[in-house]
Scaffold this motif. Structure first.
Motif, PDB file in Angstrom:
ATOM      1  N   THR A  44      -3.006   0.989   5.696  1.00  0.00           N
ATOM      2  CA  THR A  44      -3.614   0.974   4.720  1.00  0.00           C
ATOM      3  C   THR A  44      -4.796   2.206   4.616  1.00  0.00           C
ATOM      4  OG1 THR A  44      -3.758  -1.362   4.218  1.00  0.00           O
ATOM      5  CG2 THR A  44      -5.598  -0.291   3.188  1.00  0.00           C
ATOM      6  N   VAL A  95       0.941  -1.282  -0.129  1.00  0.00           N
ATOM      7  CA  VAL A  95       0.157  -0.067  -0.090  1.00  0.00           C
ATOM      8  C   VAL A  95       0.951   1.253   0.077  1.00  0.00           C
ATOM      9  CG1 VAL A  95      -2.130  -1.133   1.083  1.00  0.00           C
ATOM     10  CG2 VAL A  95      -0.379   0.011   2.403  1.00  0.00           C
ATOM     11  N   LEU A 148      -7.367  -5.262  -2.781  1.00  0.00           N
ATOM     12  CA  LEU A 148      -7.898  -5.121  -1.193  1.00  0.00           C
ATOM     13  C   LEU A 148      -9.235  -5.474  -0.824  1.00  0.00           C
ATOM     14  CD1 LEU A 148      -5.675  -2.033  -0.450  1.00  0.00           C
ATOM     15  CD2 LEU A 148      -5.336  -4.163   0.532  1.00  0.00           C
TER      16      LEU A 148
END
Length: 263
Positions: free
Chosen positions: A205, A108, A183
């Motif tokens: 994230t 990320v 994700l």
């Protein structure tokens, strides 16, 4: 502890959130973009750090620890704080899931963080009122005034440094959508990204997605971002799209957890 930041940066908020998570007292020196360079030099000297694909050698955050160590890179700061201050209950890297957490953090940071930043800046730099308001709300009066006066020059410099242009923004949006789809699938119906508890994977994230979902202080972000109703129609549409995804909703829930709004 002394944290040197670009006040509203999502990378910087990752370090700020980790400090708060562990209850570590710190003072923060916050700057607007480009003004952070003399701030970094003032804090740690001319050496700077190491440039990479996402930042310059004068990038923030920098954590100056209570024993004088200079820590650069938000992911390294999170890990340092966990190593030093965590317990079995508060650790962000439970050993049984450590490898997976670190891999999510890496991905990320590389695949969402810089691209979300580019897209947000592309739209926000077109709105002098929003950039001036962010300066007013996040840094001191003198710095905010200087930013307002020098805004055209600073805007040009930011576009150059961050390689902001329509073609790259379109490419960044494609990367973001691909990563969000990945994700979303990874998260599924689970409460957390890894295991059954909040970890550095959830924290990182949420922070890397912040420029794409633009959370408010009330929603849990650590600095003041523009209110959604003030955004351009195009940017608001993008933010609404990102917030509606499973991982966008998850990120907002993690921010809510930070301020006690959600569990």
């Amino acid at each position: 502890m002394h944290l040197v930041t670009i006040a509203f940066s999502h990378y910087n908020d990752r370090a700020r959130w980790a400090l708060q998570h562990f209850g570590v007292e710190f003072r923060e020196s916050g700057y607007m973009p480009m003004f952070h360079v003399p701030g970094v030099i003032r804090a740690v000297g001319l050496g700077g750090g190491r440039a990479d694909r996402a930042s310059t050698r004068f990038s923030t955050p920098i954590l100056i620890t209570d024993d004088g160590e200079h820590l650069r890179d938000s992911a390294l700061i999170v890990r340092y704080l966990d190593d030093r201050f965590s317990t079995a209950e508060t650790t962000l890297y439970p050993p049984e899931h450590e490898a997976e957490i670190v891999e999510i953090e890496r991905r990320v940071s590389e695949r969402i963080g810089p691209h979300a930043r580019r897209v947000a800046y592309f739209h926000l730099l077109q709105r002098s009122d929003l950039m001036v308001a962010m300066a007013r709300d996040n840094v001191g009066r003198i710095q905010a005034t200087l930013f307002r006066v020098l805004r055209p020059l600073l805007t040009a410099a930011l576009k150059l440094v961050l390689r902001i242009d329509p073609r790259r923004v379109e490419s960044s949006m494609q990367v973001i959508r691909e990563e969000i789809a990945r994700l979303d699938e990874h998260l599924g119906s689970r409460r957390y990204l890894v295991g059954d508890r909040f970890t550095a994977a959830d924290l990182s994230t949420a922070c890397m997605l912040a420029p794409a979902i633009i959370p408010s202080r009330n929603e849990g972000y650590g600095a003041v971002l523009p209110e959604l109703n003030l955004l351009s129609a195009e940017l608001r549409s993008l933010v609404d799209e990102m917030r509606a995804t499973a991982i966008g909703t998850h990120a907002l829930r993690m921010y809510g957890r930070r301020v006690g709004v959600t569990e």
